[in-house]
Design a protein around this motif. Structure first.
Motif, PDB file in Angstrom:
ATOM      1  N   ASN A   2      -1.196   8.708 -10.420  1.00 20.61           N
ATOM      2  CA  ASN A   2      -0.787   6.917 -10.070  1.00 20.61           C
ATOM      3  C   ASN A   2       1.280   7.248  -9.841  1.00 20.61           C
ATOM      4  OD1 ASN A   2       1.450   6.720 -12.647  1.00 20.61           O
ATOM      5  ND2 ASN A   2      -1.008   6.983 -13.398  1.00 20.61           N
ATOM      6  N   HIS A  45      -3.064   7.774  -2.961  1.00 21.21           N
ATOM      7  CA  HIS A  45      -3.045   6.017  -2.288  1.00 21.21           C
ATOM      8  C   HIS A  45      -3.691   5.124  -3.821  1.00 21.21           C
ATOM      9  CE1 HIS A  45      -4.933   2.789   0.279  1.00 21.21           C
ATOM     10  NE2 HIS A  45      -4.023   3.050   1.552  1.00 21.21           N
ATOM     11  N   ARG A  46      -2.610   4.148  -3.521  1.00 24.01           N
ATOM     12  CA  ARG A  46      -3.125   2.945  -4.259  1.00 24.01           C
ATOM     13  C   ARG A  46      -2.013   1.908  -3.088  1.00 24.01           C
ATOM     14  NH1 ARG A  46       0.982   6.277  -4.863  1.00 24.01           N
ATOM     15  NH2 ARG A  46       2.797   5.795  -5.462  1.00 24.01           N
ATOM     16  N   LYS A  47      -3.447   0.570  -4.046  1.00 28.42           N
ATOM     17  CA  LYS A  47      -2.987  -0.729  -4.214  1.00 28.42           C
ATOM     18  C   LYS A  47      -2.289  -1.334  -5.288  1.00 28.42           C
ATOM     19  CE  LYS A  47      -6.468  -0.982  -0.849  1.00 28.42           C
ATOM     20  NZ  LYS A  47      -7.827  -2.174  -0.050  1.00 28.42           N
ATOM     21  N   SER A  68      -8.590   8.453  -4.385  1.00 33.96           N
ATOM     22  CA  SER A  68      -7.158   8.869  -5.615  1.00 33.96           C
ATOM     23  C   SER A  68      -6.611   8.875  -6.898  1.00 33.96           C
ATOM     24  CB  SER A  68      -6.394   7.865  -5.131  1.00 33.96           C
ATOM     25  OG  SER A  68      -6.424   7.954  -3.481  1.00 33.96           O
ATOM     26  N   GLU A 105       1.302  -1.242  -0.053  1.00 39.51           N
ATOM     27  CA  GLU A 105       0.301   0.123   0.136  1.00 39.51           C
ATOM     28  C   GLU A 105       1.577   1.095  -0.043  1.00 39.51           C
ATOM     29  OE1 GLU A 105      -3.488   0.565   1.945  1.00 39.51           O
ATOM     30  OE2 GLU A 105      -3.782  -1.863   2.422  1.00 39.51           O
ATOM     31  N   THR A 120      -1.569  -2.374 -10.381  1.00 35.15           N
ATOM     32  CA  THR A 120      -1.578  -1.214  -9.574  1.00 35.15           C
ATOM     33  C   THR A 120      -3.131  -1.352  -9.466  1.00 35.15           C
ATOM     34  OG1 THR A 120       0.474  -0.329  -9.365  1.00 35.15           O
ATOM     35  CG2 THR A 120      -1.114   1.265  -8.308  1.00 35.15           C
ATOM     36  N   ASP A 121      -4.242  -0.917  -8.451  1.00 38.76           N
ATOM     37  CA  ASP A 121      -5.307  -0.505  -8.075  1.00 38.76           C
ATOM     38  C   ASP A 121      -5.015   0.946  -7.401  1.00 38.76           C
ATOM     39  OD1 ASP A 121      -7.369  -2.210  -9.254  1.00 38.76           O
ATOM     40  OD2 ASP A 121      -5.644  -3.327  -8.328  1.00 38.76           O
ATOM     41  N   SER A 160      -7.082   3.809  -5.002  1.00 38.44           N
ATOM     42  CA  SER A 160      -7.936   3.890  -3.867  1.00 38.44           C
ATOM     43  C   SER A 160      -9.322   4.557  -4.647  1.00 38.44           C
ATOM     44  CB  SER A 160      -7.314   3.492  -2.627  1.00 38.44           C
ATOM     45  OG  SER A 160      -6.498   2.991  -2.106  1.00 38.44           O
ATOM     46  N   GLU A 161     -10.504   4.064  -3.651  1.00 33.02           N
ATOM     47  CA  GLU A 161     -11.677   5.617  -4.119  1.00 33.02           C
ATOM     48  C   GLU A 161     -11.342   7.209  -3.764  1.00 33.02           C
ATOM     49  OE1 GLU A 161     -16.271   6.576  -3.173  1.00 33.02           O
ATOM     50  OE2 GLU A 161     -14.867   3.857  -2.247  1.00 33.02           O
ATOM     51  N   ALA A 209      -3.812   9.103   1.565  1.00 35.83           N
ATOM     52  CA  ALA A 209      -5.200   9.333   0.450  1.00 35.83           C
ATOM     53  C   ALA A 209      -5.552  11.125   0.865  1.00 35.83           C
ATOM     54  CB  ALA A 209      -6.190   8.845   1.017  1.00 35.83           C
TER      55      ALA A 209
END
Length: 278
Positions: free
Chosen positions: A191, A160-162, A188, A151, A182-183, A185-186, A155
């Motif tokens: 990248n 913020h990303r996974k 954000s 992680e 990479t995803d 986060s809601e 945010a």
């Protein structure tokens, strides 16, 4: 199976590029064509990108005719990420079933690959990165659950990303290829922020899970002379070692990152301060 060639460019070259020329040199559109396997060969570290969308019939590929070897993977390794519905990749008779966001590592020497969708009405979308390899590693399916999760970001800074590592020494060894997903986060949008350079490795991005009306503004170029590419769902792009790479989306999105170069040290980077960008 079709393959086209990209030759890349030097940092000084892109100073004179207009939008069309920049997109021609670095952006790959229409990689995912229903019922086709499509490949792009880039002279940037000789990375090959591919997309395969099997529909009612399997897609078979693996010929090395376009690159002058007996088979596509005679001297290469490959990572295959499934960005669509469930499907199967068969490698020389051995079948590997991939759910959404599973990744298959295919080692050097594989000859015939076949891609199939479980359901001809809801297709698998296989995205591929292939790089030259000087060592043999066994084929391996890495499920999303088996990937290594990091992680990153904050945010409050909209980044913020996974990040999930799949083909990586800590998860599934390879010769030189690194690959992950990479995803954001809601809430954000950014990248790879803050940006960085990794002089010893190039990178390729494939943006996916964008709504049709959304775009990612991908920033590239030297830190003191940046350029941008407007990227749609399913578009991929080449990021040479001399270029920064970061982006912001107008809506939710994810991306596959693939790397190759002199090492597999993920943290071998030179950070670039946002205040130094121009």
């Amino acid at each position: 199976m079709t393959m086209r060639v990209l030759y890349g460019a030097a940092p000084a070259d892109i100073k004179s590029y207009d939008t069309a020329k920049l997109r021609e040199a670095f952006l790959i559109e229409d990689l995912f064509q229903q019922g086709q396997a499509t490949f792009v060969y880039t002279h940037v570290d000789r990375l090959i990108l591919g997309g395969a969308v099997p529909t009612s019939a399997p897609l078979t590929f693996g010929s090395g005719e376009d690159i002058g070897t007996p088979y596509l993977l005679s001297a290469r390794e490959m990572g295959i990420a499934n960005l669509g519905q469930a499907g199967t990749i068969t490698v020389d008779g051995t079948a590997f079933h991939l759910e959404n966001r599973d990744v298959l590592y295919v080692g050097r020497g594989a000859q015939v690959l076949t891609a199939e969708s479980d359901d001809s009405a809801s297709h698998a979308r296989f995205y591929m990165n292939s790089v030259p390899a000087g060592a043999d590693h066994p084929h391996r399916l890495i499920t999303r659950a088996e990937s290594k999760l990091l992680e990153l970001g904050n945010a409050k800074r909209s980044n913020h990303r996974k990040l999930r590592m799949y083909i990586h020494p800590q998860v599934a060894p390879s010769c030189l290829l690194l690959m992950g997903i990479t995803d954001l986060s809601e809430g954000s949008v950014w990248n790879t922020m803050p940006p960085h350079l990794h002089e010893r490795r190039m990178e390729a991005y494939c943006y996916f899970d964008l709504a049709p009306e959304d775009r990612v503004i991908h920033l590239m170029g030297r830190p003191d002379e940046t350029r941008n590419l407007i990227v749609a769902n399913g578009d991929a792009l080449i990021s040479p070692a001399w270029s920064i790479h970061m982006g912001a989306g107008t809506g939710p999105y994810a991306f596959v990152w693939g790397m190759t170069g002199e090492n597999q040290e993920y943290n071998d980077v030179a950070p670039v301060a946002v205040a130094d960008l121009k």
